[in-house]
Structure formats: C-alpha cells, structure tokens
Design a protein around this motif. Structure first.
Motif, PDB file in Angstrom:
ATOM      1  N   VAL A 227       0.835  -1.208   0.000  1.00  0.00           N
ATOM      2  CA  VAL A 227       0.000   0.000   0.000  1.00  0.00           C
ATOM      3  C   VAL A 227       0.871   1.260   0.000  1.00  0.00           C
ATOM      4  O   VAL A 227       1.196   1.803   1.061  1.00  0.00           O
ATOM      5  CB  VAL A 227      -0.962   0.004   1.213  1.00  0.00           C
ATOM      6  CG1 VAL A 227      -1.858   1.247   1.183  1.00  0.00           C
ATOM      7  CG2 VAL A 227      -1.831  -1.245   1.220  1.00  0.00           C
ATOM      8  N   GLY A 240      -7.264  -0.561   1.308  1.00  0.00           N
ATOM      9  CA  GLY A 240      -6.042  -1.226   1.736  1.00  0.00           C
ATOM     10  C   GLY A 240      -6.228  -1.935   3.059  1.00  0.00           C
ATOM     11  O   GLY A 240      -6.416  -3.152   3.126  1.00  0.00           O
ATOM     12  N   ASN A 241      -6.207  -1.162   4.150  1.00  0.00           N
ATOM     13  CA  ASN A 241      -6.187  -1.744   5.491  1.00  0.00           C
ATOM     14  C   ASN A 241      -7.395  -2.624   5.792  1.00  0.00           C
ATOM     15  O   ASN A 241      -7.255  -3.774   6.230  1.00  0.00           O
ATOM     16  CB  ASN A 241      -6.083  -0.628   6.541  1.00  0.00           C
ATOM     17  CG  ASN A 241      -4.790   0.166   6.406  1.00  0.00           C
ATOM     18  OD1 ASN A 241      -3.870  -0.235   5.691  1.00  0.00           O
ATOM     19  ND2 ASN A 241      -4.709   1.301   7.087  1.00  0.00           N
ATOM     20  N   ALA A 244      -7.698  -5.814   3.780  1.00  0.00           N
ATOM     21  CA  ALA A 244      -6.737  -6.833   4.225  1.00  0.00           C
ATOM     22  C   ALA A 244      -7.158  -7.469   5.543  1.00  0.00           C
ATOM     23  O   ALA A 244      -7.242  -8.700   5.653  1.00  0.00           O
ATOM     24  CB  ALA A 244      -5.348  -6.219   4.346  1.00  0.00           C
ATOM     25  N   ILE A 251      -0.772  -6.286   5.409  1.00  0.00           N
ATOM     26  CA  ILE A 251      -0.503  -4.974   4.816  1.00  0.00           C
ATOM     27  C   ILE A 251       1.003  -4.730   4.854  1.00  0.00           C
ATOM     28  O   ILE A 251       1.637  -4.894   5.906  1.00  0.00           O
ATOM     29  CB  ILE A 251      -1.228  -3.860   5.596  1.00  0.00           C
ATOM     30  CG1 ILE A 251      -2.729  -3.881   5.293  1.00  0.00           C
ATOM     31  CG2 ILE A 251      -0.646  -2.482   5.266  1.00  0.00           C
ATOM     32  CD1 ILE A 251      -3.114  -3.338   3.930  1.00  0.00           C
TER      33      ILE A 251
END
Length: 547
Positions: A227, A240-241, A244, A251
């Motif tokens: 990321v 992203g976070n 995941a 990440i």
C-alpha cells in the motif's frame, strides 16, 4: 429500452459488526499470520501482536479521557502508528479524523475546529513540514484540543505503556456499547465553497466497502498487499487496510510517502501479491529501472484508482508487472469509497477501458441532471449511487448533505457517466468543476478564493487541463489590476508556497482581459479548457484514452 440502472447481487451477506469486532474475529482465526510490515522502520506484527498493540493504544487513549463520539485527529504519513490509531479509535467508538499530510497552517486550523478535535496524534515532522511547530501555532485558537501526542516521542511511548498496563477486557465492554451505524471516521474533501467538507462514515460504511473490495480482488490470508497510497484517503485505509484485515491478509507499508523504488523493493522483498496506486504512481513504477530486474512474480492483482486510468498504462501494468487480475475501482470519499469495480474474469478490454460494474449490495444509475430521470443505457448523464456505502453526511453541515444526498438516499456524484448494455460504466467528465490531480480531489473555487487575496489579482478562474503524468493539472486564468507587474506561473507559485497544499498550486497561469461568458453572464469553463489545450499545446495529453 433498458435503463441505466443496476444493482449488485451477491450470495455473500453484508457484515453487520463493528471494525473492532471484525478485527477480533480475524485475530482469532489467524493469530500467528503476519498482519503488518512497516518497511521504513523494519518492524513487523503478527495478527496477535497487532491486536495487542491496537488494544494498548485504545486503552492509552481511554486513559486520556477519549470516549465514544470524541474526535481524534491523525496527521502523519503512512506508518504503523497510523494503522494502530485507526483500529484503536474504532474499538473505543471515537471518530478518527484524517488530516492530509500536505496541509498548511490555515487548513490544519480549519479542520481542528470544524471537527472539534479533542486529541491529535501527529508525526513531529514530515518532509519540509514542521508539524510540531504548526500545531503549537494553531493550538491557542483550537478550543476543543486538549491533548497532542507526537509519534516517536516520549508522549507516544507513555500512551502505549499506560495502555499495556490496562485491562484489555474493558474494551470488550466498550465494544458491546458500539453499533455498526455509529460514525467512526471523518475525511475532508476539498470544498466547492472555499472550505473542505467532512464526509462522515460509519463502521458499516467502510468495513463493508473494504471487505467487498477484498472479495472482488480474491483476498485470503495468503495475500500480502503493498500500500503506497496514503492512509488518509479511503484508498489506503479502506481499500487497503480494511480489505486486508477483514480477510486475514497482510498490509505492507513500503515507505512513509510514495516512492516507486521503495514500492517495487517492498513487493520483491515481501513477496506481495497485490499493489495499489493511482495512475501517476503506476507510471512512475513502470519507469523505475528495477521494474524489469526485480523478481515481481508474486504479484497477482492490485487496484488502480483515484483518477482516470490511461488504457496504455493499464495494459503495461498487466504485461510488465504481471498483475493479471488488476482491478480498476471508481468511487468517492462520500461513498466509502468504491461504487464500481472491474472483476478478474472481465475481458481485457473491459478491464482497461471501463471502471467496471456495480459493487455487491449497491445500486447505481445514470440520470438526466436536469430532470432527475434515469436515462437509457448508452446515454450520458450524472452517476448516482445508493446503498450501505453512502456516508452519514457532511459533519455538522446538514444543508450541504441535503445537496448531495436526495430524499431517496441517492448520492449525486456530479460525475458524468455512460452505462453500456452489459452494465459496464465509463466516467466521461464532471458536472462539478472538480479537478483530480494525481489522485487528489481539488475544487477550483477553493483556490480561486485564495487567489483573490493576491494584491494584483482582481478576478481568477481555475480549471483542470489534461496532463500525461497527473491526469489533470491546474491552470489559473487571471485578470490583473491596472498597472500591475507581469504575473508568471513562477511568481504565482511563490505567492502560494507554504500557504496552499502543493497539489493546489496552479502549474499554469494565463492573464486575460476578460473570461469567456455565456449570454447570461456565466463563466464558460468548458470553452476555457478547450482554449487551454491549444494555448499550452496539450493535444497529446487530451487525446489519451481513459476508463
């Protein structure tokens, strides 16, 4: 006649829990798997270790008096602490307020006061910005601000240590009092009236959007997601976070800010399966010499989003980086953010030349902006979306919220789109004047208001012009007072430096005696953009194909 309407069917139900509860479930399933790697500091966490540190930060914030509904600001580049604060505030029910790392003093002060930020977690400095000094400058004018914790200092260490000494079971009790529809995040979007608006998002909004983005990327606990996009955007912290952690994936933070070599090094060293970026980032990555020498064979997928995606760049990402399942996503902060996404099974043409089809559990339509009626497929109109992803509203701005979200809860994006017979969407322009420069949303009105403070400028209009690197660049058309000295792009940049975020500073300046006007006296920005392409010789950039 088929109308430009589509709804996302799915056999996978929406998640009904909070971000904290969802993280706890992932930790229970994947305790020993890696959750986070911070390349710059060389630190890494398993899910068990990550959860322990999240809980320590949460209990430390609780010791400072932070409770449900309090606003906690985060002003820092990408780092592990950013992510710890994201999940810690969610566990407390506090509202995380993302602050753009590029903000200057007046922008920082506005956000601290508009959101009523009680506690601010910040990096001491970043690049040329002395955050600590800027915070001290505005602090006397920010009545709500009681605590400032600088990352990497004794204050941060004390917060974590106090939390480690606390009782983690307290967080279970707090969690039982939180609801999935509670506000959990405020993200500021550049304001059309000169000031940003705080899009207020719930657990339900962003957890589900992150989860379904991850579902469509095929994530599981084996995936490792690189990321390089900023956490302060939905792209980093949601796509992203949350994508995941809701799947037990890891990440990988390649660097505090985007660096193409660092991103490629991280992919190779950590065997990342997914890489994110706005088009300008992917262009930089493709131009990095190590793109052709490093072992990037672990890459399978990734996401390109944030601004129109050039078709040729998308093809190179697939061919040279091996990202055979790369997706294009389209959305906006106010919709958590993703409304449409391409699928791995879509044809190459669909994946490089459209922004995909509607996300699961959402509705989309294209309407006539004048009448509000849904147009037939193949007809351009305004893109609207409805469903779990639509924000709660703009923070303490009910009138602005009502302008964006209609009585039937449709979010009016201001983007012009066309839906084809199979439901694939193309974004063709914007009703609003918003400019997307390298993934940053910029509203010309905000810059125009600022340019009026220049002693020699009597009127200013700002437009977006095509740019091969950033997608769009900013151009200021200005009228000067009589007898004023020559104004160049360089002198205007000097005037803006340190007072406007770098991405809001116009690259081009055009001095005119009058602006193109309609017969009713309205500025014709469409004509200005067309003339600018000729004046600046931007025909090649204007001809680029985008999804």
């Amino acid at each position: 006649m088929t109308l430009s309407y589509a709804s996302g069917v799915s056999v996978t139900p929406l998640l009904g829990d909070t971000i904290g509860a969802n993280l706890d479930r992932t930790v229970a399933a994947f305790a020993d798997r890696e959750a986070l790697v911070d390349m710059a500091s060389g630190r890494r966490w398993t899910y068990d270790q990550f959860a322990a540190d999240v809980d320590a930060v949460a209990l430390g914030l609780r010791d400072l008096g932070v409770t449900k509904g309090d606003r906690v600001g985060i002003w820092a580049p990408n780092c592990a602490e950013w992510m710890l604060v994201q999940y810690a505030t969610a566990k407390l029910g506090a509202i995380l307020v993302n602050i753009n790392p590029a903000y200057r003093v007046h922008e920082l002060e506005f956000v601290l006061n508009q959101a009523g930020i009680r506690t601010l977690v910040a990096a001491p400095r970043f690049k040329t910005s002395d955050y600590a000094a800027m915070i001290e400058e505005v602090r006397p004018r920010c009545a709500a601000l009681t605590d400032v914790i600088l990352i990497g200092t004794g204050a941060w260490d004390a917060l974590v240590e106090a939390g480690r000494a606390g009782d983690r079971h307290l967080l279970h009790g707090i969690g039982e009092g939180l609801g999935a529809d509670d506000p959990i995040n405020i993200q500021y979007t550049s304001g059309t009236t000169g000031f940003p608006k705080g899009a207020t998002l719930s657990h339900h909004n962003i957890l589900n959007n992150g989860f379904f983005v991850g579902e469509l990327c095929g994530y599981d606990e084996e995936d490792r997601v690189c990321v390089p996009v900023p956490f302060y955007h939905c792209f980093g912290m949601v796509m992203g976070n949350l994508a995941a952690t809701s799947h037990g994936a890891c990440i990988v933070i390649p660097a505090p800010a985007f660096d193409p070599k660092a991103a490629l090094d991280a992919v190779a060293a950590e065997r990342c399966t997914s890489l994110y970026g706005v088009p300008t980032m992917f262009i930089a990555v493709l131009n990095e010499p190590s793109a052709d020498t490093l072992d990037l064979s672990s890459l399978r997928t990734g996401i390109m989003a944030g601004s129109p995606c050039p078709v040729e760049v998308m093809k190179q990402v697939i061919d040279r980086l091996g990202m055979s399942e790369v997706a294009i996503c389209y959305g906006m902060t106010e919709t958590s953010p993703v409304s449409t996404q391409t699928r791995a099974g879509d044809s190459l043409d669909r994946r490089v030349s459209t922004v995909g089809t509607v996300m699961p559990h959402l509705e989309i339509k294209v309407i006539d902006p004048e009448t509000g009626v849904t147009v037939p497929r193949g007809t351009p109109g305004e893109f609207c979306t409805r469903g779990y992803s639509v924000m709660l509203g703009y923070w303490e701005e009910p009138d602005k919220t009502a302008e964006a979200i209609d009585a039937a809860r449709w979010m009016h994006t201001g983007d012009l789109a066309v839906m084809d017979d199979e439901g694939y969407v193309n974004i063709t322009g914007r009703i609003k004047d918003m400019v997307i420069r390298g993934g940053e949303n910029v509203y010309p009105r905000e810059i125009e208001e600022f340019l009026y403070t220049h002693p020699d400028i009597v009127d200013a209009q700002v437009i977006g012009v095509p740019d091969e690197k950033y997608g769009e660049e900013l151009m200021a058309w200005v009228r000067l007072r009589e007898g004023a000295p020559e104004l160049t792009a360089e002198t205007l940049r000097e005037f803006c430096q340190g007072r406007l975020a770098h991405f809001k500073i116009p690259r081009y300046v055009h001095v005119v005696d009058e602006f193109p006007m309609t017969v009713t006296g309205k500025i014709r920005k469409v004509q200005m953009r067309a003339e600018a392409v000729e004046i600046l010789g931007l025909g090649d950039a204007a001809a680029q194909r985008h999804a």
